[in-house]
Design a protein around this motif. Structure first.
Motif, short mmCIF file in Angstrom:
data_model
loop_
_atom_site.label_atom_id
_atom_site.label_comp_id
_atom_site.label_asym_id
_atom_site.label_seq_id
_atom_site.Cartn_x
_atom_site.Cartn_y
_atom_site.Cartn_z
N LEU A 26 -2.09 13.13 41.31
CA LEU A 26 -3.51 13.23 40.90
C LEU A 26 -3.03 14.65 40.12
CD1 LEU A 26 -6.71 14.15 40.45
CD2 LEU A 26 -6.52 16.39 41.83
N LEU A 27 -2.49 15.15 39.58
CA LEU A 27 -1.79 16.17 38.23
C LEU A 27 -1.44 15.13 37.08
CD1 LEU A 27 -0.21 18.75 40.45
CD2 LEU A 27 -2.53 18.94 38.70
N GLY A 28 -0.37 13.69 38.16
CA GLY A 28 0.30 12.77 37.45
C GLY A 28 -0.76 12.06 36.39
N GLY A 29 -1.96 11.81 37.18
CA GLY A 29 -3.03 11.46 36.62
C GLY A 29 -3.71 12.10 35.01
N ILE A 30 -4.10 13.04 35.28
CA ILE A 30 -4.51 13.86 34.25
C ILE A 30 -3.44 14.03 33.62
CG2 ILE A 30 -5.07 16.36 33.77
CD1 ILE A 30 -6.20 16.59 36.99
N ALA A 31 -2.21 14.15 33.58
CA ALA A 31 -1.49 14.51 32.51
C ALA A 31 -0.97 12.89 31.77
CB ALA A 31 -0.07 14.51 32.99
N ALA A 32 -1.09 11.66 32.05
CA ALA A 32 -1.42 10.67 31.95
C ALA A 32 -2.62 10.65 30.41
CB ALA A 32 -1.17 9.56 32.30
N GLY A 33 -3.87 11.05 31.35
CA GLY A 33 -4.80 10.89 30.17
C GLY A 33 -4.37 11.37 29.35
N MET A 34 -4.35 12.84 29.04
CA MET A 34 -3.87 13.59 28.27
C MET A 34 -2.38 12.78 27.39
SD MET A 34 -3.66 17.76 30.16
CE MET A 34 -3.07 18.41 28.82
N ILE A 35 -1.77 12.72 28.14
CA ILE A 35 -0.40 12.37 26.69
C ILE A 35 -1.07 10.88 26.57
CG2 ILE A 35 1.44 11.09 27.27
CD1 ILE A 35 2.49 13.12 29.71
N SER A 36 -1.11 9.53 27.19
CA SER A 36 -2.19 8.82 26.11
C SER A 36 -2.82 9.19 24.73
CB SER A 36 -2.48 7.99 27.41
OG SER A 36 -3.54 8.32 27.82
N GLY A 37 -3.67 9.76 25.44
CA GLY A 37 -5.03 10.01 24.40
C GLY A 37 -4.35 10.51 23.28
N ALA A 38 -3.69 11.87 23.41
CA ALA A 38 -2.14 11.60 22.14
C ALA A 38 -1.83 10.73 21.70
CB ALA A 38 -1.63 12.81 22.84
N VAL A 39 -1.98 9.85 22.20
CA VAL A 39 -0.47 9.02 21.66
C VAL A 39 -1.20 8.16 21.08
CG1 VAL A 39 1.25 6.32 22.78
CG2 VAL A 39 1.29 8.69 23.33
N PHE A 40 -2.69 7.57 21.79
CA PHE A 40 -3.86 6.87 21.15
C PHE A 40 -3.73 7.07 19.70
CE2 PHE A 40 -8.00 5.25 20.65
CZ PHE A 40 -7.51 3.96 20.62
N LYS A 41 -4.35 8.74 20.03
CA LYS A 41 -4.52 8.39 18.72
C LYS A 41 -3.80 8.61 18.01
CE LYS A 41 -7.31 12.07 16.22
NZ LYS A 41 -8.55 13.39 16.71
N GLN A 42 -2.38 8.84 17.74
CA GLN A 42 -0.69 8.73 16.70
C GLN A 42 -1.07 7.02 16.67
OE1 GLN A 42 0.49 11.34 14.70
NE2 GLN A 42 -2.18 12.28 16.50
N VAL A 43 -1.67 6.26 16.82
CA VAL A 43 -1.23 4.83 16.81
C VAL A 43 -2.33 4.52 16.64
CG1 VAL A 43 -1.04 2.00 18.24
CG2 VAL A 43 0.18 4.35 19.20
N TRP A 44 -3.12 4.23 17.04
CA TRP A 44 -4.79 4.82 16.08
C TRP A 44 -4.43 4.59 14.67
CZ3 TRP A 44 -7.37 0.29 16.81
CH2 TRP A 44 -8.79 0.68 16.20
#
Length: 102
Positions: A26-44
């Protein structure tokens, strides 16, 4: 020990491992959401030269742009979640001696 008894013990051990791993997952899923959101924003920002990705209900964007943005965001999230889940499972296995997915 019979095959039946050994099988039941292994099944109980894997159920226990899965329950113990659940908060980590569960904590991993939350961390993945936060990290992937930041990565996606930079990639976009790099890919489209825009600060924000198009949303599905924003009429100023074409369907193609919206779908590409969503697909990219989904791919980044899936890869990030898989990497975090795998690292968590490996750490859990080292600590407990059992793999949470077995």
């Amino acid at each position: 020990m019979s095959k039946s008894t050994a099988g039941k013990e292994k099944k109980n051990k894997s159920k226990g491992s899965a329950l113990l791993y659940r908060p980590i997952g569960l904590l991993g899923g939350i961390a993945a959401g936060m990290i992937s959101g930041a990565v996606f924003k930079q990639v976009w920002k790099l890919a489209a030269n825009e600060d924000d990705a198009p949303g599905a209900l924003q009429s100023e964007y074409r369907m193609r742009e919206v779908v590409i943005a969503a697909a990219l965001q989904g791919a980044i999230f899936a890869a990030t979640k898989a990497a975090i889940d795998r690292a968590g499972a490996r750490g859990f296995s080292k600590l407990t001696g059992s793999w949470p997915g077995d």
